[in-house]
Design an enzyme around this catalytic site. Structure first.
Site, short mmCIF file in Angstrom:
data_model
loop_
_atom_site.label_atom_id
_atom_site.label_comp_id
_atom_site.label_asym_id
_atom_site.label_seq_id
_atom_site.Cartn_x
_atom_site.Cartn_y
_atom_site.Cartn_z
N TRP A 259 0.76 -1.26 0.07
CA TRP A 259 -0.14 0.20 0.12
C TRP A 259 0.72 1.26 0.04
O TRP A 259 0.52 2.37 -0.56
CB TRP A 259 -0.75 -0.03 1.32
CG TRP A 259 -1.77 1.20 1.42
CD1 TRP A 259 -2.94 1.39 0.70
CD2 TRP A 259 -1.37 2.37 2.19
NE1 TRP A 259 -3.34 2.66 1.40
CE2 TRP A 259 -2.50 3.46 2.13
CE3 TRP A 259 -0.36 2.83 3.00
CZ2 TRP A 259 -2.45 4.61 2.43
CZ3 TRP A 259 -0.08 4.06 3.41
CH2 TRP A 259 -1.29 4.85 3.45
N HIS A 260 2.07 1.04 0.54
CA HIS A 260 2.74 2.44 0.65
C HIS A 260 3.47 2.86 -0.54
O HIS A 260 3.83 3.93 -0.66
CB HIS A 260 3.95 2.01 1.98
CG HIS A 260 3.51 2.23 3.34
ND1 HIS A 260 3.02 1.13 3.88
CD2 HIS A 260 3.44 3.18 3.82
CE1 HIS A 260 2.47 1.55 4.87
NE2 HIS A 260 2.78 2.66 5.21
N GLY A 261 3.55 1.86 -1.41
CA GLY A 261 4.34 2.14 -2.67
C GLY A 261 4.73 0.89 -3.39
O GLY A 261 4.80 -0.43 -2.96
#
Lengths: 469, 319
Positions: free
Chosen positions: A324-326
């Site tokens: 989700w962060h990247g």
């Protein structure tokens, strides 16, 4: 328009002034216009995207609510998941998947495909897609009613204080505040808003940006040129940078919303004073961890089907949380590390933080902090190779350098006051303990914060880390 | 005194809600402002120099009124190190000894010189007879404004404030910083405290700061950084217009650097249009390394030689 920029405060002053003159409906329309203007300042081309997301989710939820047929309801929620996650994947993970596919095909001697275009990542896409999705799922589950008007729902999705970096609000919490007339802003609201805004700015400008100066230097150098203490101090600096940056943003968002009469959820609760991974995830990015728990971990089965399934569910949740962060393997490794740590913690049945006292608690806090730092090393590094090379440098003979001396003093100087404040807050019953002390003491703390903001800006301006997510 | 403080606190105590907190904060900030206003010249030699500019303007005006000639050396630290004032005082031709004055703020460039000249000379009716503009390779180029606080407090005056605000500053953020600095000395000098404290108290800070500045970009605010564009010279035009308006005789002098360089042809054209002479010392064969104290600024001995050459060129040296 960063929260720590003068432009934002001019904008917010205008928004607040006109907001005060309007009635409930007018206020919502005004806030919606202001939110779209705010988002348009990042990149006006993505206004259509956020309007589309709002429109599609509004339509899906109302169809789900109106339909008595369970199949139709399921189809609409699946459509909503495909559209929202599809948008997220297209903007955020497209290049990642194409690159990985190219590498994979290369292993078999095949030519991959490299696009000749670049997709720009819209600011805060991960936040507003998750917030929209939770609404549709909640309506499907029957835990929330659909929004009465599209304008209200559009404001729920795009509310500017939390639009680009959270907290990721739930429809059951924020939507009723949008829909119902909000009570007039009281002196208590003002007091809480001021507290959150000033502490948020302190964490962002004084702590995070000054730590970024040190952390960026360490991570920009070739790993082999670093000494062991430099690696450790660089990771400490990053740990305080990301905490100050993200919790600072959340605090400012909460404070700004408070002055507009809204109550946003807490996103951080002294995370570096956690005892163990479970406790850490109850304190760090609470809005995301609770989202992942409610919409991923529990639907996967949670801890209902025994130890192995619990472990699998934890690992899947944390891996997806990392992703989700990247779009990068370092985030996946970071999620994997946290997943493994949570599994080990469950397997060996550690006591909760509240049960530990005295030196045991201190040791547990230190151990948790250092494990979190180890995971941050992978999170911050450009590649897992860089992270591993930096870990290897811990084994080479240690020597003191000018950077070690300077950064040790600067970490104490910039992060020390905040650690002391967190320790003091942790010992109290209230999350806003400063508001319970004598007003002169509070005023003096605020003066200290303002002087710190005034006289210790970072040598290099730094953007909010989580805007990239 | 204690009674007064207690009385003030008693009055504040009666305020409702967070009003008393805000008032106490305001009082503390005002005290900080007062402290800065009374002692800002101790912050750095540069601030001390900037604080002398008003008095210097008065002196130049008085010099003009007595019929004596005056020389204004305009530049930055390069100019300060390149001109030996003792040589100017003793070596200039007797009938036309110009009384020399220095306006050389650290790290300044053509935009600072332009607004400083207008504020302290033109608007104060202090018109030096001769102006020497001493420049390095790029100081005459228009450059992105990096320090609106310093501009607002020390360079731009009330007459130029609004045109500067709208014509020179790109966004609300820099405009706000500029406006705040016009009213607050503490705000204008806020970035001086950190280096003052850390350079003196943190071990190894100087080396670390230098190392980090080599690894990281100085500023991420300027999106045009790194782009190679043809330089522009709007501020040079404006400065020379102001100098002409003040009736001064001007010379642009390029200061010798360790590597020879030439001023761009645009500078020569603009100078010619304004009837300003140009003395290109920078294009001469470079001076030996020993002529530079830190690899960039001239030593005292080299400054003597350079000053004599400037006087020769401007024909005010004793025959």
């Amino acid at each position: 328009m960063w929260f720590n920029s003068f432009a934002f405060w001019v904008f917010f002053g205008v928004v607040l002034g006109i907001h005060a003159l309007l009635r409930h409906r007018g206020r919502n329309v005004w806030l919606l216009a202001a939110s779209y203007f705010f988002y348009g300042c990042w990149d006006w081309r993505f206004l259509g995207l956020i309007a589309f997301t709002s429109g599609f989710e509004y339509l899906s939820a109302s169809r789900i609510y109106k339909s008595g047929d369970s199949r139709t309801r399921r189809n609409w929620v699946i459509a909503s998941l495909i559209v929202e996650l599809g948008i997220l994947c297209a903007f955020k993970y497209f290049h990642f998947f194409v690159n990985e596919m190219d590498h994979l095909l290369g292993l078999f001697g095949l030519d991959g495909w490299q696009p000749t275009f670049r997709i720009i990542l819209p600011a805060g896409i991960s936040f507003f897609t998750f917030q929209s999705l939770s609404y549709t799922i909640d309506v499907y589950r029957g835990s929330t009613k659909p929004a009465g008007s599209f304008a209200d729902f559009a404001l729920y999705v795009s509310f500017f204080p939390q639009l680009v970096a959270g907290p990721i609000e739930r429809s059951s919490h924020l939507l009723p505040q949008v829909e119902r007339p909000r009570p007039a802003v009281t002196s208590r609201h003002f007091q809480e808003g001021l507290y959150h805004i000033l502490t948020g700015l302190f964490k962002k400008v004084f702590v995070a940006d000054n730590m970024a100066w040190l952390a960026n230097h360490v991570f920009a150098r070739p790993p082999e040129s670093l000494s062991g203490p430099e690696v450790i101090l660089g990771v400490y600096a990053f740990a305080f940078q990301i905490y100050g940056d993200f919790s600072g943003y959340s605090s400012i968002a909460i404070g700004v919303a408070r002055w507009l009469g809204f109550d946003l959820m807490d996103n951080f609760r002294q995370p570096y004073l956690a005892c163990g991974p479970q406790d850490f995830w109850k304190r760090w990015h609470i809005s995301l961890s609770s989202w992942l728990r409610d919409y991923l971990y529990i639907p996967l089965g949670g801890n209902r089907w025994g130890r192995w399934f619990t472990g699998r569910n934890l690992m899947l949740t944390m891996l997806l949380g990392g992703l989700w962060h990247g779009a990068s393997w370092t985030f996946i490794v970071w999620g994997g590390l946290h997943g493994s740590w949570l599994i080990l913690d469950r397997m060996f049945g550690h006591k909760t933080g509240a049960a530990k006292q005295g030196w045991r608690r201190s040791v547990s806090i230190l151990a948790t902090f250092h494990t979190v730092c180890l995971a941050w090393l992978f999170f911050r590094a450009d590649s897992s190779g860089q992270a591993l090379a930096m870990i290897r440098q811990l084994g080479v003979p240690w020597h003191m350098t000018d950077f070690v001396q300077t950064s040790a003093v600067l970490i104490l100087f910039f992060a020390g006051p905040w650690v002391i404040f967190d320790l003091w807050t942790e010992r109290g019953d209230s999350r806003t303990r400063l508001l319970e002390v004598h007003w002169i003491a509070r005023a003096l703390v605020y003066v200290f914060i303002l002087l710190a903001l005034l006289f210790f800006p970072a040598p290099v301006p730094v953007e909010f880390i989580y805007f990239r997510f | 005194m204690n009674h007064r403080i207690i009385a003030v606190l008693q009055k504040i105590k009666t305020l409702p809600g967070e009003g008393r907190v805000l008032l106490l904060i305001l009082i503390c900030l005002l005290l900080v402002e007062v402290a800065f206003r009374s002692g800002d010249q101790t912050l750095s030699k540069d601030v001390a120099h900037l604080k002398t500019l008003s008095a210097m303007a008065t002196q130049i005006r008085a010099t003009g009124e007595t019929g004596q000639r005056s020389l204004l050396v305009l530049g930055n630290s390069l100019a300060r190190c390149a001109v030996d004032f003792d040589v100017v005082r003793t070596d200039a031709a007797t009938p036309s000894i110009p009384l020399p004055f220095l306006m050389a703020p650290d790290g300044s460039n053509i935009a600072n010189w332009h607004y400083a000249f207008r504020r302290y000379m033109l608007h104060c009716k202090a018109h030096p007879s001769v102006v020497w503009i001493l420049t390095g390779k790029t100081h005459l180029f228009d450059a992105p404004l990096e320090d609106p606080e310093r501009m607002g407090h020390y360079f731009v005056d009330a007459q130029d404030r609004w045109s500067f605000l709208w014509n020179e500053l790109p966004d609300t953020g820099t405009r706000s910083r500029f406006l705040l600095s016009t009213i607050s000395t503490a705000f204008a000098n806020r970035t001086r405290i950190q280096p003052l404290l850390f350079y003196n108290c943190v071990p190894g800070y100087e080396v670390t700061a230098r190392d980090i500045s080599q690894t990281l970009p100085v500023s991420s605010e300027n999106p045009n950084q790194g782009q190679v564009n043809r330089p522009t010279f709007r501020h040079l035009n404006l400065l020379l217009d102001s100098i002409r308006e003040a009736g001064c005789e001007a010379t642009i002098i390029s200061v010798p650097l360790p590597v020879s360089y030439e001023l761009p042809p645009e500078v020569l054209t603009i100078a010619e249009n304004h009837h300003v002479t140009v003395f290109e010392m920078g294009s001469a064969p470079p001076l030996p390394a020993s002529a530079f104290s830190d690899g960039y600024h001239l030593t005292t001995a080299a400054a003597k030689e350079v000053t004599l050459r400037i006087l020769d060129h401007t024909r005010v040296r004793k025959p």
